[in-house]
Motif scaffolding. Structure first.
Motif, mmCIF file in Angstrom:
data_model
loop_
_atom_site.group_PDB
_atom_site.id
_atom_site.type_symbol
_atom_site.label_atom_id
_atom_site.label_comp_id
_atom_site.label_asym_id
_atom_site.label_seq_id
_atom_site.Cartn_x
_atom_site.Cartn_y
_atom_site.Cartn_z
ATOM 1 N N LEU A 118 24.693 36.366 40.203
ATOM 2 C CA LEU A 118 24.718 37.823 40.325
ATOM 3 C C LEU A 118 26.126 38.324 40.666
ATOM 4 O O LEU A 118 26.646 39.256 40.032
ATOM 5 N N ILE A 119 26.747 37.711 41.660
ATOM 6 C CA ILE A 119 28.092 38.120 42.069
ATOM 7 C C ILE A 119 29.090 37.872 40.942
ATOM 8 O O ILE A 119 29.947 38.722 40.643
ATOM 9 N N ASN A 120 28.977 36.712 40.312
ATOM 10 C CA ASN A 120 29.896 36.404 39.214
ATOM 11 C C ASN A 120 29.806 37.434 38.092
ATOM 12 O O ASN A 120 30.835 37.860 37.531
ATOM 13 N N ALA A 121 28.592 37.844 37.747
ATOM 14 C CA ALA A 121 28.431 38.842 36.696
ATOM 15 C C ALA A 121 29.014 40.175 37.139
ATOM 16 O O ALA A 121 29.658 40.874 36.351
ATOM 17 N N ALA A 122 28.820 40.531 38.409
ATOM 18 C CA ALA A 122 29.309 41.809 38.922
ATOM 19 C C ALA A 122 30.829 41.908 38.875
ATOM 20 O O ALA A 122 31.388 42.992 38.684
ATOM 21 N N ILE A 123 31.514 40.774 39.040
ATOM 22 C CA ILE A 123 32.978 40.787 39.075
ATOM 23 C C ILE A 123 33.605 40.242 37.796
ATOM 24 O O ILE A 123 34.828 40.151 37.695
ATOM 25 N N SER A 124 32.789 39.901 36.810
ATOM 26 C CA SER A 124 33.286 39.178 35.637
ATOM 27 C C SER A 124 34.248 39.993 34.775
ATOM 28 O O SER A 124 35.037 39.423 34.027
ATOM 29 N N LYS A 125 34.195 41.322 34.853
ATOM 30 C CA LYS A 125 35.070 42.153 34.020
ATOM 31 C C LYS A 125 36.323 42.612 34.752
ATOM 32 O O LYS A 125 37.087 43.421 34.218
ATOM 33 N N ARG A 126 36.549 42.093 35.943
ATOM 34 C CA ARG A 126 37.751 42.510 36.660
ATOM 35 C C ARG A 126 38.997 42.016 35.929
ATOM 36 O O ARG A 126 39.006 40.901 35.379
ATOM 37 N N PRO A 127 40.042 42.813 35.913
ATOM 38 C CA PRO A 127 41.291 42.351 35.296
ATOM 39 C C PRO A 127 41.871 41.160 36.061
ATOM 40 O O PRO A 127 41.571 40.958 37.243
ATOM 41 N N LYS A 128 42.706 40.408 35.415
ATOM 42 C CA LYS A 128 43.207 39.172 36.013
ATOM 43 C C LYS A 128 44.111 39.399 37.213
ATOM 44 O O LYS A 128 44.312 38.483 38.008
ATOM 45 N N ASP A 129 44.671 40.599 37.343
ATOM 46 C CA ASP A 129 45.532 40.831 38.503
ATOM 47 C C ASP A 129 44.798 41.533 39.646
ATOM 48 O O ASP A 129 45.423 42.035 40.567
ATOM 49 N N MET A 130 43.460 41.540 39.585
ATOM 50 C CA MET A 130 42.680 42.020 40.720
ATOM 51 C C MET A 130 42.112 40.825 41.466
ATOM 52 O O MET A 130 41.477 39.950 40.871
ATOM 53 N N VAL A 131 42.363 40.781 42.761
ATOM 54 C CA VAL A 131 41.882 39.690 43.609
ATOM 55 C C VAL A 131 40.548 40.084 44.225
ATOM 56 O O VAL A 131 40.368 41.214 44.691
ATOM 57 N N ILE A 132 39.613 39.138 44.222
ATOM 58 C CA ILE A 132 38.297 39.358 44.827
ATOM 59 C C ILE A 132 38.089 38.340 45.939
ATOM 60 O O ILE A 132 38.226 37.136 45.733
ATOM 61 N N GLY A 133 37.763 38.839 47.118
ATOM 62 C CA GLY A 133 37.397 37.974 48.226
ATOM 63 C C GLY A 133 35.950 38.191 48.594
ATOM 64 O O GLY A 133 35.328 39.184 48.219
ATOM 65 N N ILE A 134 35.393 37.247 49.341
ATOM 66 C CA ILE A 134 34.041 37.409 49.862
ATOM 67 C C ILE A 134 34.024 36.989 51.321
ATOM 68 O O ILE A 134 34.645 35.984 51.694
ATOM 69 N N HIS A 135 33.364 37.785 52.133
ATOM 70 C CA HIS A 135 33.242 37.481 53.559
ATOM 71 C C HIS A 135 31.798 37.128 53.873
ATOM 72 O O HIS A 135 30.879 37.874 53.540
#
Length: 440
Positions: A288-305
């Motif tokens: 679910l999380i992977n699909a939600a963030i899958s379209k982010r551009p390559k220069d956007m960083v995603i973290g998870i807490h």
């Protein structure tokens, strides 16, 4: 702009809904009926990431002394929120008060040595509710029926999906713009030349599903759950796209649920509530999380807490990361993990053996729950102990407190002065361990 691609392959051993196929079958039925499909290991990703370089091994926006995001609310904000509840002031009046104090907390973060800057979550009463209730179809209905009752007799508000999910307008963009302006003003007035990153914290998409389950999702709007998860993915993709267009390059997903799935009793409760094996539910949430963030551009960083609860210095779950570790580190396509590790409740560091070489962990070995300062020698020792389980040692670690100082409007049991003393100690320790430049 270049986007990420989804990270799963479907193997057609059974028939299923064609739309669900597009999202990697986000809805997972009971484990006995699961189709076979494969999640690519994020360990296979090559280190050709534009967010990194040989000179800057950390993802852009991650710092050796980092933080989760929330800070103690000033009394004026607390009083204003009470007045809003009684209609004594309007929402625009509340926002004006919040603006003033957000400018101040931005200045204080920078002055005390932090380079990742947030709005302190000053516009929220709960870390998740104040975001999720802006989604179309989501409503707040009373409180959860939960075993997680605080010592103050409080249970979290209940989120209900009463209609089709939608994203009628950006939720965090205006708030992001305000923090950016406050950062520029603070840098200009102080003369500080350090690299500063505005971080936006939003609740993980799992927060819409885990606590309420099927019972909290309208059967009229969603007779089956496949379309629900498809729509949930879309609203997160839209919010992330809006933030990127606004200039944001760092988004942190706050997720208590993957941490709750480390707790044996909560795993049992989750299995009953969702009718799903906890291990499969963990994989489901990673998908679910992977699909939600899958379209982010390559220069956007995603973290998870990941957090086991943080209400007025109280926790709700315990248990090491072992039950979720392999999925967490090998299948979740985020760049950095902010992990709670401030006491024995979080277990030992052995789960870090699954950490891929191209990922970073911000190790929350310091505590925002207590007023007294952490022991510097103990923190350094624990950092070095954790490094022994990471493929590249200390290079893959940063330092933080286990959670924010105020995940809810009430805040933890310490003073604002004690809060900033803790931040300064963290920065001091980080410089002692990694050197003065906290961005590498």
């Amino acid at each position: 702009m270049e986007h990420r691609t989804a990270i799963y392959n479907y193997h057609p051993s059974t028939t299923t809904n064609s739309k669900a196929l597009d999202l990697g079958l986000l809805y997972c039925p009971p484990v006995t009926a699961l189709p076979a499909f494969e999640l690519h290991s994020s360990n296979s990703k090559q280190n050709t990431d534009p967010r990194r370089s040989a000179e800057m091994p950390l993802p852009a926006g991650v710092y050796r002394a980092d933080h989760v995001g929330s800070f103690l609310r000033p009394q004026e904000i607390l009083s204003a929120r009470e007045k809003l509840d009684t209609s004594s002031i309007s929402l625009p009046e509340l926002r004006t008060i919040e603006d003033k104090h957000i400018s101040t907390v931005v200045e204080k973060q920078i002055a005390n040595g932090l380079q990742s800057v947030t709005d302190g979550e000053f516009r929220r009463a709960w870390f998740h509710i104040d975001f999720l209730q802006h989604l179309a179809g989501v409503e707040r209905h009373g409180s959860l029926s939960s075993t997680n009752v605080t010592s103050h007799g409080v249970t979290p508000p209940k989120i209900v999906v009463a209609g089709k999910l939608g994203h009628p307008k950006p939720i965090q963009v205006d708030d992001y713009h305000y923090v950016e302006k406050a950062v520029e003003a603070a840098k200009s007035s102080s003369g500080i030349k350090n690299l500063i990153t505005t971080k936006v914290c939003i609740p993980s998409p799992t927060m819409v599903h885990f606590r309420g389950g099927r019972e909290a999702i309208s059967t009229e709007a969603y007779p089956t759950l496949e379309p629900f998860f498809e729509d949930l993915v879309k609203v997160y993709q839209q919010e992330i796209a809006d933030l990127y267009e606004a200039g944001c390059r760092f988004v942190q997903l706050d997720d208590t649920n993957l941490a709750y799935l480390c707790d044996e009793s909560m795993r049992t409760e989750a299995a009953k509530r969702h009718g799903e094996d906890p291990q499969q539910l963990t994989k489901h949430y990673a998908s679910l999380i992977n699909a939600a963030i899958s379209k982010r551009p390559k220069d956007m960083v995603i973290g998870i807490h990941l957090c086991r609860g943080n209400y007025r210095s109280q926790w709700f779950a315990e248990g090491g990361y072992e039950p979720v570790a392999e999925t967490l580190f090998k299948e979740l396509d985020v760049d950095v993990y902010f992990l709670e590790y401030d006491d024995e409740r979080s277990g030992d560091f052995t789960p870090l053996r699954f950490l891929p070489e191209n990922k970073i962990v911000v190790l929350g070995v310091m505590s925002s729950k207590k007023a007294e300062l952490d022991n510097k020698e103990d923190i350094v020792r624990r950092l070095k102990e954790a490094a022994g389980f990471c493929p590249k040692g200390l290079d893959q670690l940063c330092l933080s407190h286990q959670c924010g100082f105020s995940s809810t409007v009430e805040g933890n049991d310490l003073s604002e002065e004690q809060q900033w003393a803790k931040v300064r100690l963290e920065v001091e320790i980080a410089k002692e361990v990694w050197g003065d430049d906290l961005s590498v």
